[in-house]
Design a protein around this motif. Structure first.
Motif, PDB file in Angstrom:
ATOM      1  N   SER A 345       4.093   9.303 -10.193  1.00 60.59           N
ATOM      2  CA  SER A 345       3.584  10.304 -11.125  1.00 60.59           C
ATOM      3  C   SER A 345       4.621  11.381 -11.399  1.00 60.59           C
ATOM      4  O   SER A 345       4.467  12.187 -12.302  1.00 60.59           O
ATOM      5  CB  SER A 345       2.329  10.955 -10.542  1.00 60.59           C
ATOM      6  OG  SER A 345       2.634  11.582  -9.311  1.00 60.59           O
ATOM      7  N   LYS A 474      -8.653  12.082 -10.159  1.00 60.84           N
ATOM      8  CA  LYS A 474      -7.679  10.997  -9.976  1.00 60.84           C
ATOM      9  C   LYS A 474      -6.416  11.266 -10.798  1.00 60.84           C
ATOM     10  O   LYS A 474      -5.294  11.105 -10.322  1.00 60.84           O
ATOM     11  CB  LYS A 474      -8.285   9.650 -10.383  1.00 60.84           C
ATOM     12  CG  LYS A 474      -9.345   9.112  -9.444  1.00 60.84           C
ATOM     13  CD  LYS A 474      -9.883   7.776  -9.964  1.00 60.84           C
ATOM     14  CE  LYS A 474     -10.998   7.238  -9.095  1.00 60.84           C
ATOM     15  NZ  LYS A 474     -11.536   5.962  -9.619  1.00 60.84           N
ATOM     16  N   GLU A 477      -4.514  14.354  -9.305  1.00 63.71           N
ATOM     17  CA  GLU A 477      -3.848  14.022  -8.041  1.00 63.71           C
ATOM     18  C   GLU A 477      -2.634  13.139  -8.286  1.00 63.71           C
ATOM     19  O   GLU A 477      -1.605  13.276  -7.608  1.00 63.71           O
ATOM     20  CB  GLU A 477      -4.837  13.343  -7.088  1.00 63.71           C
ATOM     21  CG  GLU A 477      -5.866  14.295  -6.510  1.00 63.71           C
ATOM     22  CD  GLU A 477      -6.768  13.659  -5.462  1.00 63.71           C
ATOM     23  OE1 GLU A 477      -7.605  14.377  -4.914  1.00 63.71           O
ATOM     24  OE2 GLU A 477      -6.621  12.440  -5.195  1.00 63.71           O
ATOM     25  N   SER A 478      -2.748  12.231  -9.233  1.00 64.06           N
ATOM     26  CA  SER A 478      -1.611  11.376  -9.580  1.00 64.06           C
ATOM     27  C   SER A 478      -0.480  12.195 -10.194  1.00 64.06           C
ATOM     28  O   SER A 478       0.689  12.008  -9.854  1.00 64.06           O
ATOM     29  CB  SER A 478      -2.075  10.295 -10.566  1.00 64.06           C
ATOM     30  OG  SER A 478      -0.978   9.575 -11.081  1.00 64.06           O
ATOM     31  N   SER A 483      -3.183  15.758  -2.719  1.00 65.57           N
ATOM     32  CA  SER A 483      -4.607  15.526  -2.514  1.00 65.57           C
ATOM     33  C   SER A 483      -5.063  16.283  -1.271  1.00 65.57           C
ATOM     34  O   SER A 483      -4.272  16.507  -0.354  1.00 65.57           O
ATOM     35  CB  SER A 483      -4.877  14.021  -2.347  1.00 65.57           C
ATOM     36  OG  SER A 483      -4.181  13.507  -1.225  1.00 65.57           O
ATOM     37  N   THR A 552      -6.665   8.876  -5.612  1.00 64.51           N
ATOM     38  CA  THR A 552      -5.719   7.974  -6.267  1.00 64.51           C
ATOM     39  C   THR A 552      -5.342   6.807  -5.362  1.00 64.51           C
ATOM     40  O   THR A 552      -5.449   6.893  -4.139  1.00 64.51           O
ATOM     41  CB  THR A 552      -4.450   8.732  -6.668  1.00 64.51           C
ATOM     42  OG1 THR A 552      -3.910   9.384  -5.511  1.00 64.51           O
ATOM     43  CG2 THR A 552      -4.745   9.765  -7.728  1.00 64.51           C
TER      44      THR A 552
END
Length: 794
Positions: A345, A474, A477-478, A483, A552
């Protein structure tokens, strides 16, 4: 109706490009707008101001970008709006009384004050002129505009057209231009017709076997405090560096890229580096793009290996060859490249290489000479290296002091001098030879004083309560590589940036099918707020018990059930050590915070928990991890999932079934164990007995009499969970069970645990690990637990 009234009020409406969206977001969210530019040029000679104004008006008609405004309020997506006409804003200033030695500083002060005043993108973002009189024979033209609409190349195009028109007006003629610039509409159509497959193949090949980017800002730290350090080559070095480029038959741009690559290689102590390279975006086959003004500049990733087993000359030629191939794909967006090649990411780069060599020559126009053209540089990256081709080569390091230690820019410039010294000498040059010349990197930790200034108020974690919030979590967090992220966490506090916002909303559109403008973050910077906007059009079911510790990942998720105390965040260390590609969820009981009624039975609890899991993850398999008093509800959930046709694994952490039920063998085991511990350490054993009974019987009574509301809810939930556990009647569901066992001094304990599960399960698999039952989820035991679970679930 008059002719004026008949004319349309709008010529065209266009969407913003990815870069333009990022610049708009930054313009609206940051106190200091890095996109605001002062195009600077000196007008030497007898200036005819009236003719200059007429010339500008001619060029306003010629270039639609000068008649363009930006709009984002109360519309679905930001837009560019082109008007039929636009008035230029003129202001004149007289600096002729200022002393020569003070002139430069006074001009810089004027620019800073003008920048502080900002710019109105909805009104006149490209037509603000300040004409500063230095003396009767010299003026400075300061053209205030915004990078969202114009790049440096385009500023040069427009100024050349202005002074071509000025020259004609001074001679009482009409300016003659060979062609009219193409419309932006035609350019967008050409872009859409481009074959993206070729670009995708090129970028995938470029980043084949790519591991990870070299980044300065690893923690998404807040940014925005920029400073610049400079180094200008004297005549001797200037000529020597140019001759070095000629000797290797490469461009000066390539040589400077090679130097920057070596500096980054030394800084990051790696042979594979990445950086962004600014390109004009005009290398395609679109007709007459060289006379078109707008925002075409792009930042493309460059990947270079400094461990190449070739000569320095061949290494540089490879860099140049690749850059020439890149020219065919200059209009590719970073968002597209990231989707094609980046498994992480994180961005592919966060430092920028700028080679400023705009095609500008001084202009003789009427009775004036137009010279010293400067368009300005904007960058939001932590570090930007700028090579300026003027009479002498000049190098600038622009750095964000919130992210990069104040000593680092000087380190880069000092080592830049060492490299130039080395490669301009008549000896055999090797890559290793260059790197051996460089100084060690100083401590790169940011100073405590700077970090303390950027501390933010901590937000209490709040878990998502429906599918929209979960999907947004999700995505966040990506993007942030962090997280858990709660639904009330602020995008900007987490370190969100302008271009990241564009990518984030692109993912939202792809995942949820909802198109929202990134600027919506400015007033709605949390997942909760954005989900409420989305939910206005979508009926969504909510849940109460599911808590993502890490949402994730592509591996099978694991669901960790609360223990007897009801809390779940003791599982946080487990989420930290489990495979980063595995989603980790906790399940908390209702009633813990007094907001919902507690479940009356284990069976009712299991039904609700399973429904919430299926809502978040409609397809299995499902891994249920239970510990202490959560064994019964996990057992029921496993059977429910099986009855619905799903595959479920019940993973029991060092706990027997029916643990409160006392058999003769268990009583014997406990008495022998108690006597052994009592003989060995009587004080500890008696203290533990007292503490256990105090916690189980006296403490709940004391809390209910004198405790705060939150403590009462927690205590009552704990007592209730144990009560319904004791009321639960175990069934023989013939389910498979995986039993994780710690090594115990008394071997009877593990035998009894195994025996309790063999009575109600048809297949019991055991995993033996180091550690103690009471500290399974604490350091260091949790590391053994995480490894055992990952090995088992693979």
């Amino acid at each position: 109706m008059t002719e004026q009234e008949k004319k349309p009020k709008i010529d065209a409406i266009y969407p913003l490009s990815i870069i333009q969206q990022g610049l708009l977001f930054h313009h609206l969210s940051n106190g200091k707008d890095q996109g605001l530019l002062h195009v600077h040029t000196v007008l030497e000679g007898d200036l005819n101001i009236s003719a200059l104004k007429k010339a500008w008006n001619t060029v306003i008609e010629r270039h639609e970008v000068l008649r363009t405004t930006v709009h984002w309020k109360n519309i679905e997506k930001p837009l560019l709006v082109v008007r039929p006409s636009k008035e230029i804003e003129w202001a004149t200033h007289d600096f002729s009384e200022i002393k020569i030695e003070d002139l430069n500083s006074e001009i810089e002060k004027f620019k800073e004050a003008d920048k502080e005043a900002g710019i109105n993108l909805e009104k006149n973002p490209s037509l603000i002129i300040n004409l500063i009189k230095i003396n009767n024979n010299e003026h400075i033209l300061l053209w205030k505009c915004h990078h969202l609409l114009l790049d440096g190349w385009s500023a040069g195009i427009i100024l050349r057209d202005v002074f071509k028109s000025y020259d004609a007006i001074c001679q009482s003629k009409e300016a003659v231009f060979e062609n009219a610039p193409p419309s932006y509409k035609n350019y967008l159509s050409w872009q859409k017709s481009r074959n993206k497959k070729e670009a995708e193949h090129f970028w995938k090949h470029t980043f084949k076997d790519f591991s990870k980017p070299t980044l300065f800002n690893k923690d998404n730290r807040d940014s925005g405090n920029f400073t610049t350090k400079s180094f200008r080559l004297d005549q001797t070095y200037n000529e020597a560096l140019r001759n070095t480029a000629k000797k290797y038959r490469i461009t000066l741009n390539t040589l400077c890229q090679g130097i920057w690559s070596l500096l980054l290689s030394q800084y990051f102590n790696t042979t594979e580096i990445t950086f962004g390279n600014t390109v004009s975006g005009r290398s395609g086959d679109f007709t007459d793009i060289e006379i078109m003004a707008g925002m075409f500049i792009n930042m493309l990733p460059v990947r270079i290996n400094t461990d190449a087993d070739i000569s320095f000359e061949d290494w540089l030629k490879d860099i140049q060859s690749h850059q020439q191939k890149t020219r065919n794909y200059e209009d590719t967006t970073n968002q597209e490249i990231n989707e094609w090649v980046n498994n992480s990411s994180k961005p592919l780069f966060d430092n920028l290489f700028v080679f400023e060599n705009f095609p500008w020559k001084d202009i003789k126009s009427g009775d004036i000479l137009v010279k010293q053209f400067k368009s300005g540089i904007t960058s939001n990256y932590p570090l930007t290296f700028i090579a300026r081709v003027e009479d002498h080569l000049k190098f600038d390091i622009m750095s964000d002091t919130n992210i990069i230690n104040k000593d680092i820019p000087s380190w880069f410039l000092d080592n830049l001098k060492l490299i130039i010294d080395y490669i301009t000498t008549p000896i055999e040059i090797t890559l290793n030879g260059i790197l051996e010349q460089l100084k060690e990197v100083p401590n790169t930790e940011i100073t405590t004083s700077v970090l303390s200034e950027n501390k933010t108020t901590e937000v209490i974690y709040a878990a998502p309560s429906n599918t929209v919030e979960l999907e947004l979590v999700k995505i966040w967090e990506s993007m942030f590589n962090k997280s858990p992220i709660g639904i009330h966490d602020n995008y900007f506090t987490l370190g969100g940036k302008s271009l990241m916002a564009v990518k984030l909303f692109s993912k939202i559109e792809k995942t949820l099918g909802v198109s929202l403008p990134p600027v919506i973050l400015l007033e709605n910077p949390t997942i909760y707020q954005i989900s409420n906007i989305i939910k206005e059009d979508k009926p969504i079911k909510s849940w109460n018990n599911l808590v993502p510790l890490r949402s994730t990942g592509n591996k099978e998720p694991i669901f960790c059930l609360h223990a007897g105390g009801g809390h779940v965040f003791f599982y946080n260390p487990l989420a930290k050590y489990l495979d980063k590609d595995r989603p980790v969820y906790a399940i908390k009981p209702s009633g813990l915070y007094g907001k919902l009624p507690m479940h009356e039975t284990i069976e009712a609890m299991a039904i609700d928990y399973v429904n919430e899991i299926l809502m978040a993850y409609p397809k299995g398999p499902y891994n249920l991890l239970v510990y202490c008093h959560s064994t019964a509800v996990g057992f029921e959930m496993s059977n429910l999932l099986k009855s619905k046709g799903h595959k479920a694994r019940l993973i029991v952490m060092d706990t027997m079934a029916e643990q409160e039920y006392v058999t003769k063998s268990r009583l014997k085991m406990r008495i022998l164990g108690f006597l052994k511990r009592l003989t060995k350490n009587p004080i500890d054993v008696i203290g533990t007995m007292i503490a256990y009974r105090f916690k189980k019987y006296i403490k709940p009574w004391f809390i209910n009499m004198f405790g705060k509301e939150e403590a009462k809810h927690t205590s009552n939930t704990m007592v209730h969970l144990i009560d319904i556990y004791n009321q639960y009647r175990w069934k023989n569901y013939k389910l498979p069970v995986t039993l994780v066992l710690t090594n115990k001094v008394n071997k009877l304990f593990n035998q009894e645990i195994l025996s309790s599960w063999h009575k109600i399960a048809n297949n019991v698999t055991t995993i033996n690990i180091k550690g103690d039952h009471r500290t399974l989820f604490d350091e260091p035991d949790v590391k053994f637990v995480a490894k055992a679970l990952d090995d088992y679930l693979e």
